[in-house]
Design an enzyme around this catalytic site. Structure first.
Site, PDB file in Angstrom:
ATOM      1  N   LEU A  60    -137.666  72.012 -26.206  1.00  0.00           N
ATOM      2  CA  LEU A  60    -138.048  71.563 -27.470  1.00  0.00           C
ATOM      3  C   LEU A  60    -138.280  71.916 -29.076  1.00  0.00           C
ATOM      4  O   LEU A  60    -137.648  72.830 -28.518  1.00  0.00           O
ATOM      5  CB  LEU A  60    -139.490  72.334 -26.897  1.00  0.00           C
TER       6      LEU A  60
ATOM      7  N   GLN B 112    -134.547  58.821 -13.374  1.00  0.00           N
ATOM      8  CA  GLN B 112    -134.690  58.483 -14.785  1.00  0.00           C
ATOM      9  C   GLN B 112    -133.511  58.416 -15.154  1.00  0.00           C
ATOM     10  O   GLN B 112    -133.208  58.077 -17.054  1.00  0.00           O
ATOM     11  CB  GLN B 112    -135.354  59.266 -15.724  1.00  0.00           C
TER      12      GLN B 112
ATOM     13  N   GLU C 283    -144.056  58.698 -30.704  1.00  0.00           N
ATOM     14  CA  GLU C 283    -143.891  56.899 -30.855  1.00  0.00           C
ATOM     15  C   GLU C 283    -142.148  56.445 -30.887  1.00  0.00           C
ATOM     16  O   GLU C 283    -142.247  55.159 -30.985  1.00  0.00           O
ATOM     17  CB  GLU C 283    -144.515  56.464 -32.706  1.00  0.00           C
ATOM     18  N   LYS C 284    -141.504  57.968 -31.117  1.00  0.00           N
ATOM     19  CA  LYS C 284    -140.421  56.886 -30.958  1.00  0.00           C
ATOM     20  C   LYS C 284    -139.748  56.699 -29.453  1.00  0.00           C
ATOM     21  O   LYS C 284    -138.552  56.240 -30.012  1.00  0.00           O
ATOM     22  CB  LYS C 284    -139.573  59.250 -30.527  1.00  0.00           C
ATOM     23  N   ASP C 285    -140.292  56.884 -28.724  1.00  0.00           N
ATOM     24  CA  ASP C 285    -139.924  56.144 -27.290  1.00  0.00           C
ATOM     25  C   ASP C 285    -142.103  55.047 -27.374  1.00  0.00           C
ATOM     26  O   ASP C 285    -141.741  55.573 -26.379  1.00  0.00           O
ATOM     27  CB  ASP C 285    -139.281  57.283 -26.464  1.00  0.00           C
TER      28      ASP C 285
ATOM     29  N   GLN D  30    -141.380  53.226 -24.097  1.00  0.00           N
ATOM     30  CA  GLN D  30    -142.004  53.929 -22.963  1.00  0.00           C
ATOM     31  C   GLN D  30    -143.829  54.284 -23.095  1.00  0.00           C
ATOM     32  O   GLN D  30    -144.252  53.762 -21.742  1.00  0.00           O
ATOM     33  CB  GLN D  30    -141.472  55.610 -23.039  1.00  0.00           C
TER      34      GLN D  30
ATOM     35  N   HIS E 150    -142.135  67.497 -30.358  1.00  0.00           N
ATOM     36  CA  HIS E 150    -143.002  68.189 -29.426  1.00  0.00           C
ATOM     37  C   HIS E 150    -144.037  69.461 -29.810  1.00  0.00           C
ATOM     38  O   HIS E 150    -145.019  68.763 -29.031  1.00  0.00           O
ATOM     39  CB  HIS E 150    -142.335  68.692 -28.466  1.00  0.00           C
TER      40      HIS E 150
HETATM   41  P1  AMP Z   1    -138.861  64.533 -24.052  1.00  0.00           P
HETATM   42  O1  AMP Z   1    -138.807  65.419 -23.778  1.00  0.00           O
HETATM   43  O2  AMP Z   1    -137.150  64.186 -25.161  1.00  0.00           O
HETATM   44  O3  AMP Z   1    -138.930  63.530 -22.599  1.00  0.00           O
HETATM   45  O4  AMP Z   1    -139.743  63.538 -25.137  1.00  0.00           O
HETATM   46  C1  AMP Z   1    -141.382  64.291 -23.860  1.00  0.00           C
HETATM   47  C2  AMP Z   1    -142.747  63.378 -25.512  1.00  0.00           C
HETATM   48  O5  AMP Z   1    -141.737  64.255 -26.616  1.00  0.00           O
HETATM   49  C3  AMP Z   1    -142.106  62.343 -25.237  1.00  0.00           C
HETATM   50  O6  AMP Z   1    -143.729  61.523 -25.722  1.00  0.00           O
HETATM   51  C4  AMP Z   1    -141.392  61.373 -26.629  1.00  0.00           C
HETATM   52  O7  AMP Z   1    -141.849  60.675 -27.037  1.00  0.00           O
HETATM   53  C5  AMP Z   1    -141.747  63.014 -27.553  1.00  0.00           C
HETATM   54  N1  AMP Z   1    -140.726  62.926 -28.629  1.00  0.00           N
HETATM   55  C6  AMP Z   1    -139.778  63.381 -28.388  1.00  0.00           C
HETATM   56  N2  AMP Z   1    -139.251  63.402 -29.792  1.00  0.00           N
HETATM   57  C7  AMP Z   1    -140.445  63.171 -31.416  1.00  0.00           C
HETATM   58  C8  AMP Z   1    -140.622  62.714 -32.243  1.00  0.00           C
HETATM   59  N3  AMP Z   1    -139.534  63.227 -32.719  1.00  0.00           N
HETATM   60  N4  AMP Z   1    -141.532  62.833 -32.796  1.00  0.00           N
HETATM   61  C9  AMP Z   1    -142.820  62.871 -32.175  1.00  0.00           C
HETATM   62  N5  AMP Z   1    -142.766  62.613 -30.708  1.00  0.00           N
HETATM   63  C10 AMP Z   1    -141.837  62.497 -30.444  1.00  0.00           C
END
Ligand code: AMP
Length: 282
Positions: A28, A56, A145-147, A150, A32
């Site tokens: 994290l 995935q 919103e980065k993803d 998704q 996050h």
């Molecule tokens: P992940 O652990 O990479 O699967 O991400 C979990 C959640 O955190 C997902 O909804 C991502 O889009 C979000 N997330 C990851 N990086 C960022 C970021 N830099 N800014 C905002 N949300 C993020």
């Protein structure tokens, strides 16, 4: 903070509460934390899951080496005031093995952009998110919103399957030089890290062009791809799209001025970086 190691435990504990849920793969960071902060402002109960979902990842992708930092993650979650951490194991999520598990597929949206090179990625994402939503029954689902793709896919799944959960999209958290925070940034060498912000810079430049009235989509895209190709080993895609259905915009588009998003993905060594920017009509 209560930790659930089994999905059934989460299922029965959380029924009918004001819950905000954040699915993650752990390791994290401040992105996050931002999601957790927004969740805290909405709900009585904040649930975070950490699960590196094998379904995935493609066969040549980084499932094995994906960073796992559980002790640090627990500390971050405690400090952020998270109520429940769901930490399921593979056998818990895929009791008959992942090959035999029911899967959820969102057509079309899953095949665009990242879906072109990561063939089954979004099938894995939709499947795990649906399973966790059914177990946790949150009122709000926080996504970054980065993803962006998704978000679109899960939004469609929620609508199609009548799931009573509302998505809350949280703006991307960035480093000072603009690079979007991502667990995979850890893979970057010092040299690669210096180059990485070019992706966001290319999006900012294009946003500025778009907002000052340029409508030659192909010229904007070609210019960005040319610039990025000098620094990155591959430009997987860099595309001006309709922000609702992610379809590419036609060249010299005059009519379509709202709901525009530019999505980019580059590879640097073995690491893929994705980012996006919305374009408002001024
Ligand atoms: P992940 O652990 O990479 O699967 O991400 C979990 C959640 O955190 C997902 O909804 C991502 O889009 C979000 N997330 C990851 N990086 C960022 C970021 N830099 N800014 C905002 N949300 C993020």
């Amino acid at each position: 903070m209560q930790i659930y190691h089994g999905i059934e435990q989460a299922r029965y504990q959380n029924k009918h509460k004001s819950i905000a849920f954040i699915p993650t793969m752990g390791c994290l960071h401040a992105g996050h934390t931002k999601l957790i902060k927004v969740a805290r402002s909405l709900a009585k109960t904040v649930v975070v899951s950490i699960f590196v979902n094998p379904l995935q990842f493609g066969i040549n992708e980084d499932f094995e080496r994906y960073p796992r930092t559980l002790d640090d993650d627990k500390k971050l979650l405690l400090d952020a005031g998270v109520d429940h951490l769901l930490l399921p194991g593979n056998e818990d999520i895929y009791p008959h093995g992942q090959e035999q598990h029911t899967q959820v597929y969102v057509p079309q949206l899953s095949q665009l952009l990242c879906g072109k090179t990561r063939e089954n990625h979004f099938r894995g994402v939709a499947t795990i998110v649906l399973k966790l939503l059914l177990a946790i029954t949150p009122k709000w689902l926080l996504l970054g919103e980065k993803d962006y793709q998704q978000i679109c896919i899960i939004q469609r799944m929620i609508k199609d399957l009548l799931i009573p959960t509302e998505i809350v999209a949280v703006p991307t958290v960035r480093e000072a030089d603009g690079l979007a925070l991502s667990t995979r940034n850890r893979y970057l060498s010092q040299q690669q890290r210096k180059i990485a912000p070019m992706l966001y810079q290319s999006l900012l430049t294009a946003q500025q062009q778009w907002q000052s009235g340029e409508r030659n989509v192909k010229a904007i895209e070609d210019n960005a791809i040319k610039q990025l190709s000098t620094a990155f080993s591959t430009v997987d895609y860099w595309s001006i799209c309709n922000a609702i259905d992610l379809t590419p915009l036609a060249n010299d588009t005059q009519q379509q001025k709202n709901n525009i998003i530019i999505c980019g993905c580059v590879s640097i060594g073995n690491t893929r970086l994705i980012d996006n920017i919305k374009c408002a009509t001024l």
